[in-house]
Design an enzyme around this catalytic site. Structure first.
Site, PDB file in Angstrom:
ATOM      1  CG  ASP A 111      34.639  52.150   5.037  1.00 46.49           C
ATOM      2  OD1 ASP A 111      34.228  51.318   4.221  1.00 46.49           O
ATOM      3  OD2 ASP A 111      35.468  51.935   5.773  1.00 46.49           O
TER       4      ASP A 111
ATOM      5  CG  ASP B  32      19.052  61.316   2.172  1.00 44.23           C
ATOM      6  OD1 ASP B  32      18.123  60.888   1.519  1.00 44.23           O
ATOM      7  OD2 ASP B  32      18.989  62.082   3.206  1.00 44.23           O
TER       8      ASP B  32
END
Ligand code: NAD
Length: 351
Positions: free
Chosen positions: A218, A246
């Site tokens: 995260d 991505d």
């Protein structure tokens, strides 16, 4: 050196044929053999990955892949869909290491969604494990739940040997770069990640010249946007790598610029742009061929033992950008808008 050429569908055919022309200018003996894959494989042999195509891929020293997929196959059962060809090739060839460099060329820094000063000069490499993790772990399924209704479940799992071999790929890659590896996991919550962290740290002992750090996924997602230039090599598992790569690709501005490599244990690999078959622009001659040309540079470096040729090819791409050549996806006012073929020609001329 034999290269299996699998153009696939949509813009795959256009960008791969232009890339072959560029490779022809390198003055290296390369033998190309082409075969259908994806929708083209389905049309030729009723399978997205025809047996002959797979046999060629196994025989070859490397595979140059375009892209697969077309909306006209959306109604096929899942095993026949074009995208299955990539999963089949990864599995059959044991392609466990996915290398995704994300580089921002100075000329294109303005095309990023982030401020130019945050991304200018960015050069990171994400090493993603490709054949394990929650995407393949058993058991998985949807079953009745005790409280009524159903529950879905998947299994996240990594063996020590799988972690060790991907860590080694990352450390080796860092040796050819800035000698920093950041291993990304979720060790504060997941057992799989605790083992991941322990094994990566053990493996680091064999690479004393590499600086290893660990980061929770995260935080990494946040740091990639806040200060992406702090990273050199990021190594992570299949699912975290899928998402982070991505995210990293968007730092660079255009999907049409990003190459990738998927390698086995012996440096054989499949090389492809990260984008798909772009049915919306297929056949118009406007697709950006640079992601595929840069994938061919990775092929020269990682599978064909031709690092000098890879450097020349990458320098030629930079030269074409510096001289103002742009396909429509990276065009900005004051530059020169060119077709797929003319962009490839601009690269070839600079070789
Ligand atoms: P896509 O990557 O094909 O296209 C997304 C957008 O980016 C489109 O607007 C497209 O025109 C543009 N784009 C992509 N590559 C470009 C290039 N080289 N130059 C200029 N513009 C480019 O993704 P999508 O539209 O979600 O998917 C289309 C098909 O491709 C689907 O069938 C999908 O399953 C398949 N796909 C295949 C692969 C692969 O072969 N590895 C990867 C992703 C998607």
């Amino acid at each position: 050196m034999k290269i299996a050429v699998l153009p696939g569908d949509g813009i795959g055919k256009e960008i791969v044929s232009e890339t072959l022309k560029v490779l022809g200018r390198l003055g290296i003996a390369l033998e190309f053999e082409e075969a259908p894959v994806g929708g083209a494989g389905y049309e030729a042999a009723g399978q997205p990955l025809p047996a002959k195509t797979l046999a060629l891929a196994k025989r070859a020293d490397a595979i140059l892949f375009g892209a697969v997929g077309d909306p006209k196959y959306d109604t096929l059962e899942s095993a026949k869909r074009p995208e299955q060809a990539i999963l089949g090739l990864r599995k059959e060839l044991g392609l466990f290491a996915n290398l995704r460099p994300a580089q921002v060329y100075a000329e294109l820094a303005g095309a990023s969604a982030l401020r130019p000063e945050v991304v200018a000069g960015l050069d990171i490499l994400i090493v993603r494990e490709l054949t394990g993790d929650i995407y393949f772990g058993q058991p998985r399924g949807i079953r009745p739940h005790a409280s009524g209704g159903r529950e879905g479940f998947d299994t996240m799992r990594y063996s020590e040997s799988e972690i060790r071999r991907i860590a080694r790929v990352a450390f080796d890659a860092a040796r050819k770069r800035n000698r920093k590896v950041c291993s990304v996991d979720k060790a504060n919550v997941l057992e799989t990640s605790r083992l991941w962290r322990e094994v990566v740290a053990q493996e680091a002992a064999s690479f004393p010249d590499i600086e290893l750090s660990h980061m929770y996924v995260d935080n990494c997602a946040m740091q990639l946007v806040r200060n992406p230039k702090q990273f050199d090599v990021i190594v992570t598992g299949n699912m975290f790598g899928d998402i982070l790569s991505d995210e990293a690709s968007m730092l660079t501005g255009s999907i049409g610029m990003l190459p990738s490599a998927s390698l086995d244990a012996n440096h054989k690999g499949l090389y492809e742009p990260i984008h798909g078959s772009a049915p919306d622009i297929a056949g118009k001659g406007i697709a950006n061929p640079l992601a595929t040309i840069l994938s061919a540079a990775l092929m020269l470096r990682h599978s064909l033992g031709q690092p000098a040729a890879a450097d020349r090819l990458e320098a030629a791409v930079k030269g074409a950008l510096r001289d103002g050549y742009r396909t429509a996806d990276i065009y900005t006012a004051g530059t020169r808008k060119v077709s797929t073929a003319d962009m490839a020609l601009a690269v070839a001329e600079r070789l």
